[in-house]
Design a protein around this motif. Structure first.
Motif, PDB file in Angstrom:
ATOM      1  N   ALA A  28       0.828  -1.215   0.000  1.00 62.79           N
ATOM      2  CA  ALA A  28       0.000   0.000   0.000  1.00 62.79           C
ATOM      3  C   ALA A  28       0.854   1.253   0.000  1.00 62.79           C
ATOM      4  O   ALA A  28       1.985   1.250   0.495  1.00 62.79           O
ATOM      5  CB  ALA A  28      -0.914   0.015   1.226  1.00 62.79           C
ATOM      6  N   ILE A  29       0.267   2.303  -0.559  1.00 60.37           N
ATOM      7  CA  ILE A  29       0.848   3.645  -0.420  1.00 60.37           C
ATOM      8  C   ILE A  29      -0.028   4.371   0.581  1.00 60.37           C
ATOM      9  O   ILE A  29      -1.257   4.309   0.483  1.00 60.37           O
ATOM     10  CB  ILE A  29       0.876   4.341  -1.787  1.00 60.37           C
ATOM     11  CG1 ILE A  29       1.972   3.690  -2.623  1.00 60.37           C
ATOM     12  CG2 ILE A  29       1.114   5.847  -1.641  1.00 60.37           C
ATOM     13  CD1 ILE A  29       2.076   4.178  -4.030  1.00 60.37           C
ATOM     14  N   PHE A  30       0.579   5.008   1.557  1.00 53.13           N
ATOM     15  CA  PHE A  30      -0.216   5.626   2.625  1.00 53.13           C
ATOM     16  C   PHE A  30       0.458   6.917   3.098  1.00 53.13           C
ATOM     17  O   PHE A  30       1.669   7.092   2.934  1.00 53.13           O
ATOM     18  CB  PHE A  30      -0.399   4.641   3.792  1.00 53.13           C
ATOM     19  CG  PHE A  30       0.900   4.099   4.322  1.00 53.13           C
ATOM     20  CD1 PHE A  30       1.623   4.769   5.289  1.00 53.13           C
ATOM     21  CD2 PHE A  30       1.428   2.904   3.827  1.00 53.13           C
ATOM     22  CE1 PHE A  30       2.823   4.277   5.764  1.00 53.13           C
ATOM     23  CE2 PHE A  30       2.627   2.403   4.287  1.00 53.13           C
ATOM     24  CZ  PHE A  30       3.329   3.089   5.260  1.00 53.13           C
ATOM     25  N   PRO A  31      -0.339   7.831   3.673  1.00 48.53           N
ATOM     26  CA  PRO A  31       0.252   9.095   4.118  1.00 48.53           C
ATOM     27  C   PRO A  31       1.070   8.920   5.392  1.00 48.53           C
ATOM     28  O   PRO A  31       0.770   8.053   6.210  1.00 48.53           O
ATOM     29  CB  PRO A  31      -0.974   9.968   4.404  1.00 48.53           C
ATOM     30  CG  PRO A  31      -2.060   9.007   4.716  1.00 48.53           C
ATOM     31  CD  PRO A  31      -1.785   7.760   3.933  1.00 48.53           C
ATOM     32  N   THR A  32       2.122   9.706   5.544  1.00 52.12           N
ATOM     33  CA  THR A  32       2.765   9.887   6.853  1.00 52.12           C
ATOM     34  C   THR A  32       2.857  11.400   7.029  1.00 52.12           C
ATOM     35  O   THR A  32       2.519  12.147   6.115  1.00 52.12           O
ATOM     36  CB  THR A  32       4.178   9.255   6.952  1.00 52.12           C
ATOM     37  OG1 THR A  32       5.124  10.151   6.376  1.00 52.12           O
ATOM     38  CG2 THR A  32       4.265   7.882   6.295  1.00 52.12           C
ATOM     39  N   GLU A  33       3.333  11.860   8.172  1.00 52.27           N
ATOM     40  CA  GLU A  33       3.411  13.316   8.384  1.00 52.27           C
ATOM     41  C   GLU A  33       4.473  13.964   7.499  1.00 52.27           C
ATOM     42  O   GLU A  33       4.446  15.168   7.268  1.00 52.27           O
ATOM     43  CB  GLU A  33       3.661  13.632   9.868  1.00 52.27           C
ATOM     44  CG  GLU A  33       5.051  13.301  10.405  1.00 52.27           C
ATOM     45  CD  GLU A  33       5.214  11.811  10.732  1.00 52.27           C
ATOM     46  OE1 GLU A  33       4.496  10.976  10.158  1.00 52.27           O
ATOM     47  OE2 GLU A  33       6.090  11.507  11.569  1.00 52.27           O
ATOM     48  N   THR A  34       5.416  13.153   6.969  1.00 52.50           N
ATOM     49  CA  THR A  34       6.522  13.724   6.183  1.00 52.50           C
ATOM     50  C   THR A  34       6.192  13.719   4.701  1.00 52.50           C
ATOM     51  O   THR A  34       5.938  14.764   4.105  1.00 52.50           O
ATOM     52  CB  THR A  34       7.815  12.931   6.450  1.00 52.50           C
ATOM     53  OG1 THR A  34       7.586  11.559   6.144  1.00 52.50           O
ATOM     54  CG2 THR A  34       8.265  13.083   7.885  1.00 52.50           C
ATOM     55  N   VAL A  35       6.228  12.540   4.076  1.00 55.57           N
ATOM     56  CA  VAL A  35       5.863  12.357   2.672  1.00 55.57           C
ATOM     57  C   VAL A  35       5.089  11.033   2.603  1.00 55.57           C
ATOM     58  O   VAL A  35       5.026  10.309   3.600  1.00 55.57           O
ATOM     59  CB  VAL A  35       7.124  12.281   1.756  1.00 55.57           C
ATOM     60  CG1 VAL A  35       7.941  13.562   1.817  1.00 55.57           C
ATOM     61  CG2 VAL A  35       8.024  11.086   2.116  1.00 55.57           C
ATOM     62  N   TYR A  36       4.506  10.715   1.454  1.00 61.00           N
ATOM     63  CA  TYR A  36       3.812   9.417   1.339  1.00 61.00           C
ATOM     64  C   TYR A  36       4.812   8.271   1.409  1.00 61.00           C
ATOM     65  O   TYR A  36       5.941   8.375   0.897  1.00 61.00           O
ATOM     66  CB  TYR A  36       3.006   9.356   0.036  1.00 61.00           C
ATOM     67  CG  TYR A  36       1.616   9.941   0.216  1.00 61.00           C
ATOM     68  CD1 TYR A  36       0.523   9.129   0.466  1.00 61.00           C
ATOM     69  CD2 TYR A  36       1.415  11.315   0.187  1.00 61.00           C
ATOM     70  CE1 TYR A  36      -0.748   9.652   0.674  1.00 61.00           C
ATOM     71  CE2 TYR A  36       0.153  11.864   0.387  1.00 61.00           C
ATOM     72  CZ  TYR A  36      -0.930  11.020   0.637  1.00 61.00           C
ATOM     73  OH  TYR A  36      -2.185  11.542   0.856  1.00 61.00           O
ATOM     74  N   GLY A  37       4.400   7.194   2.062  1.00 60.57           N
ATOM     75  CA  GLY A  37       5.242   6.001   2.152  1.00 60.57           C
ATOM     76  C   GLY A  37       4.657   4.880   1.310  1.00 60.57           C
ATOM     77  O   GLY A  37       3.463   4.892   0.974  1.00 60.57           O
ATOM     78  N   ILE A  38       5.497   3.935   0.939  1.00 57.13           N
ATOM     79  CA  ILE A  38       5.010   2.725   0.265  1.00 57.13           C
ATOM     80  C   ILE A  38       5.453   1.557   1.134  1.00 57.13           C
ATOM     81  O   ILE A  38       6.631   1.448   1.468  1.00 57.13           O
ATOM     82  CB  ILE A  38       5.536   2.618  -1.179  1.00 57.13           C
ATOM     83  CG1 ILE A  38       5.074   1.319  -1.847  1.00 57.13           C
ATOM     84  CG2 ILE A  38       7.052   2.713  -1.280  1.00 57.13           C
ATOM     85  CD1 ILE A  38       5.289   1.312  -3.361  1.00 57.13           C
ATOM     86  N   GLY A  39       4.484   0.701   1.539  1.00 58.02           N
ATOM     87  CA  GLY A  39       4.904  -0.285   2.534  1.00 58.02           C
ATOM     88  C   GLY A  39       4.153  -1.585   2.536  1.00 58.02           C
ATOM     89  O   GLY A  39       3.221  -1.813   1.761  1.00 58.02           O
TER      90      GLY A  39
END
Ligand code: TXA
Ligand code: MG
Length: 333
Positions: A28-39
């Motif tokens: 999944a690609i999901f938001p974090t407070e910094t930039v979007y993450g892929i995990g």
């Protein structure tokens, strides 16, 4: 097929589905407070391999891991010291990735064979919920193909990753807009390996000596900030910057020239240049948040040469100027 989830539309059940999928090796690609993450699930070796493939990332470049609580941290790292604890207390949840000794639960591929791992508890609510619902630590490199710009906006993620991951979670524009600060504890000194919104000053304020050493980051040589154009950063005070840009335009009439500048200078340059990329108001908080969208807009344009106006050197100005130095490959006028 990629499922798009928009949390604002109350698709909380969909987040449950996404968490279940990730726990079982989905991506999944999901938001974090910094930039979007892929995990995916950091404990699942095959799932981790999928992320290296999708990102086209070198297997030697270690991934960072997100956890939602200290028990989860304890399950993947060893030797948490008092210094680590103090950093955690002050900066978590938030954009500080801390390098720890890795423990054997974590597949070696996560850390590119290193015996250390970078971890943080993110402050983005969606990210925390996703980790909690998944019940496992998640790997969270930035959601971009290796060597490309980080992503702060789901519309860009869709262009790049639609069909390649199981889920894309839309959490709006990223709050901070640049990647986390990464630190490593060495004796009583905190080494900053990558500068993000948490500054050396912030860490000094809680009583630590801090040094900046980006040479020990494994991915140092990748071209994260390359926009595929010739770029110059224009230095000086406001009047000097305007004069230098005007001169450059006069001397380079055959080239398609663009300016990356502030709202305040839009009227001065917009008519004169091939493309004016507006970073927003001349306020470093705003520019930081807009940084990747700004660079992406510049990258997508048909301009030959970009001139970037340099920033006020207050609070985040130095950090953004560091990033601009990478964008322009150390070329200043
Ligand atoms: O804000 C962030 O940290 C974002 C969000 C999405 O979590 N993630 C991110 O991941 O920026 P990535 O993979 O784009 O950058 C992580 C950096 C890489 O330069 C990697 O080489 C370095 O962290 N890194 C990872 N593990 C490390 C370790 N054990 N020691 C030193 N550097 C490490
Ligand atoms: Mg990255």
């Amino acid at each position: 097929m990629t499922k798009i989830i928009n949390i604002k539309n109350n698709e909380n059940n969909a987040l449950d589905e996404c968490a279940f999928c990730i726990r079982n090796g989905g991506t999944a690609i999901f938001p974090t407070e910094t930039v979007y993450g892929i995990g995916t699930n950091a404990l699942d070796k095959e799932a981790v391999d999928k992320i290296f493939k999708i990102k086209e990332r070198s297997k030697k470049n270690p991934l960072i891991v997100l956890v939602s609580n200290i028990d989860m941290l304890n399950s993947i790292v060893n030797n948490i010291t008092e210094v680590h604890r103090k950093l955690i207390e002050h900066f978590w949840p938030g954009p500080l990735t801390i390098i720890f000794d890795k423990c054997c639960n974590l597949p070696d591929s996560v850390t590119g064979g290193l015996d250390t791992v970078g971890v943080r508890i993110p402050s983005n609510e969606i990210a925390i919920n996703l980790i909690e619902k998944a019940g496992v630590p998640l790997i969270a490199p930035s959601a971009n193909i290796s060597g490309k710009l980080s992503i702060v906006d789901v519309s860009v993620a869709l262009k790049e990753f639609d069909g390649k991951v199981d889920y894309i979670v839309d959490g709006g524009i990223s709050d901070i807009g640049i990647e986390s600060t990464i630190v490593k504890v060495e004796g009583s000194i905190i080494k900053i390996l990558r500068q993000g919104k948490i500054l050396a000053e912030d860490i000094q304020k809680i009583g630590f000596n801090v040094s900046i050493d980006s040479s020990i980051i494994p991915s140092k040589n990748n071209k994260h900030y390359d926009i595929g154009k010739e770029v110059f950063v224009v230095t000086g005070n406001e009047d000097v910057i305007i004069e230098k840009i005007d001169n450059f335009l006069l001397e380079n009439k055959t080239k398609k020239i663009g300016v990356i500048g502030f709202d305040e200078h839009y009227d001065i340059f917009n008519e004169k240049v091939c493309k004016y990329v507006n970073m927003g108001k001349n306020d470093n908080d705003i520019i930081l948040k807009n940084l990747f969208n700004t660079l992406n807009e510049a990258k997508e344009s048909n301009v030959d040469v970009f001139l970037i106006e340099s920033l006020k050197s207050d609070n985040f100005g130095k950090i953004i100027m560091n990033k601009f130095t990478e964008v322009c490959n150390n070329k200043f006028i």
